[in-house]
Design a protein around this motif. Structure first.
Motif, short mmCIF file in Angstrom:
data_model
loop_
_atom_site.label_atom_id
_atom_site.label_comp_id
_atom_site.label_asym_id
_atom_site.label_seq_id
_atom_site.Cartn_x
_atom_site.Cartn_y
_atom_site.Cartn_z
N TYR A 90 0.85 -1.19 0.00
CA TYR A 90 0.00 0.00 0.00
C TYR A 90 0.88 1.24 0.00
N LEU A 91 0.40 2.30 -0.65
CA LEU A 91 1.12 3.57 -0.55
C LEU A 91 0.97 4.16 0.84
N GLY A 92 -0.24 4.12 1.37
CA GLY A 92 -0.46 4.58 2.73
C GLY A 92 -0.31 3.42 3.70
N HIS A 93 -1.04 3.49 4.82
CA HIS A 93 -0.99 2.40 5.79
C HIS A 93 -1.76 1.19 5.27
N ASN A 94 -1.22 0.00 5.47
CA ASN A 94 -1.98 -1.19 5.17
C ASN A 94 -3.03 -1.39 6.28
N PRO A 95 -3.99 -2.31 6.11
CA PRO A 95 -5.06 -2.45 7.11
C PRO A 95 -4.55 -2.71 8.53
N ALA A 96 -3.52 -3.55 8.67
CA ALA A 96 -2.98 -3.82 10.00
C ALA A 96 -2.27 -2.59 10.56
N GLY A 97 -1.55 -1.89 9.71
CA GLY A 97 -0.88 -0.67 10.15
C GLY A 97 -1.88 0.40 10.55
N GLY A 98 -2.98 0.48 9.81
CA GLY A 98 -4.02 1.44 10.16
C GLY A 98 -4.64 1.15 11.51
N ALA A 99 -4.87 -0.15 11.78
CA ALA A 99 -5.41 -0.53 13.09
C ALA A 99 -4.44 -0.16 14.21
N MET A 100 -3.15 -0.33 13.95
CA MET A 100 -2.15 0.03 14.95
C MET A 100 -2.13 1.54 15.20
N ILE A 101 -2.28 2.33 14.15
CA ILE A 101 -2.31 3.78 14.31
C ILE A 101 -3.48 4.20 15.19
N VAL A 102 -4.64 3.62 14.94
CA VAL A 102 -5.83 3.94 15.75
C VAL A 102 -5.60 3.53 17.20
N ALA A 103 -5.04 2.33 17.41
CA ALA A 103 -4.77 1.86 18.77
C ALA A 103 -3.80 2.78 19.50
N LEU A 104 -2.77 3.23 18.80
CA LEU A 104 -1.80 4.14 19.42
C LEU A 104 -2.42 5.49 19.74
N LEU A 105 -3.20 6.02 18.82
CA LEU A 105 -3.85 7.31 19.07
C LEU A 105 -4.77 7.24 20.29
N LEU A 106 -5.56 6.18 20.38
CA LEU A 106 -6.48 6.03 21.50
C LEU A 106 -5.72 5.85 22.82
N THR A 107 -4.65 5.06 22.78
CA THR A 107 -3.90 4.80 24.00
C THR A 107 -3.16 6.04 24.47
N VAL A 108 -2.55 6.75 23.53
CA VAL A 108 -1.85 7.99 23.90
C VAL A 108 -2.84 9.02 24.43
N ALA A 109 -4.00 9.12 23.77
CA ALA A 109 -5.02 10.06 24.23
C ALA A 109 -5.51 9.69 25.63
N GLY A 110 -5.70 8.40 25.87
CA GLY A 110 -6.14 7.95 27.19
C GLY A 110 -5.09 8.23 28.26
N THR A 111 -3.82 8.07 27.90
CA THR A 111 -2.74 8.36 28.85
C THR A 111 -2.72 9.84 29.20
N ALA A 112 -2.85 10.69 28.18
CA ALA A 112 -2.87 12.13 28.44
C ALA A 112 -4.07 12.53 29.28
N LEU A 113 -5.23 11.92 28.98
CA LEU A 113 -6.45 12.25 29.72
C LEU A 113 -6.33 11.86 31.19
N THR A 114 -5.86 10.64 31.45
CA THR A 114 -5.75 10.20 32.85
C THR A 114 -4.67 10.98 33.59
N GLY A 115 -3.66 11.44 32.86
CA GLY A 115 -2.67 12.30 33.51
C GLY A 115 -3.27 13.63 33.91
N TRP A 116 -4.06 14.21 33.02
CA TRP A 116 -4.71 15.50 33.33
C TRP A 116 -5.72 15.36 34.46
N LEU A 117 -6.47 14.25 34.47
CA LEU A 117 -7.48 14.06 35.51
C LEU A 117 -6.86 14.05 36.90
N GLN A 118 -5.63 13.62 37.00
CA GLN A 118 -4.96 13.60 38.31
C GLN A 118 -4.66 15.00 38.84
#
Length: 202
Positions: A90-118
């Protein structure tokens, strides 16, 4: 061998990628202090994630979520093809790579959110929130390691330096082989009856 290159990753995507790598590394190094540096890095990370989400909706083709976010079936099909050695390039992300990008974005966002909540009155000194934050931070490392492994595998499989591509923003164009890798299945031999029918004179 062609030397033509195709623009794939725009400037913002590349800046976001390497900035996020540097900031996550910095956040890990400052996890035990100085606290103010750690917190501010978290705020910048949160701002980057928000900007990436917006860019995923309005940015150029390969930056958009519609280009690489797929359901479970395409992801599993790509992994099966990879295991069998017939995966598409693929020129862009392949399907597995795309799933990994989404997982990373969600996990990083969750980490930032829980850090702020503290830092809020509701969760100030909350050991539970601190544990969730630490678990998510560790999960970032796990996912990042899998992401790097996937990049290395794809770079070797398709003979293209994907790390360099994320620096230059360019990749070589797709070929017919890239669109359907693997050897075409051998044709089945005709049955004896069909051979006899073809050999019988009319």
């Amino acid at each position: 061998m062609t030397t033509d290159r195709v623009r794939v990753w725009d400037g913002f995507v590349r800046l976001f990628h390497w900035s996020l790598v540097a900031l996550i590394a910095g956040a890990w190094l400052t996890a035990e202090g100085p606290k103010i540096v750690h917190e501010r890095m978290g705020y910048v990370i949160a701002a980057l994630i928000a900007a990436r989400v917006i860019w995923g909706l309005i940015g150029p083709r390969h930056a958009r979520f519609t280009d690489f976010v797929r359901g479970p079936r395409p992801v599993l099909a790509h992994l099966r093809d990879l295991r069998a050695g017939r995966e598409r390039r693929y020129l862009g992300h392949n399907p597995a790579g795309g799933a990994m990008i989404v997982a990373l974005l969600l996990t990083v966002a969750g980490t930032a959110l829980t850090g702020w909540l503290q830092t809020t009155d509701a969760f100030w000194g909350s050991s539970t929130m601190e544990e969730v934050h630490e678990v998510l931070a560790t999960l970032i490392l796990v996912l990042a390691s899998l992401h790097v492994a996937g990049v290395l595998v794809e770079s070797l499989r398709h003979h293209e330096n994907l790390v360099l591509s994320m620096l230059t923003g360019t990749k070589r164009p797709l070929s017919d082989r890239d669109r359907g890798r693997g050897v075409a299945p051998r044709p089945r031999p005709p049955c004896p009856a069909s051979r006899a029918a073809r050999s019988t004179p009319i």
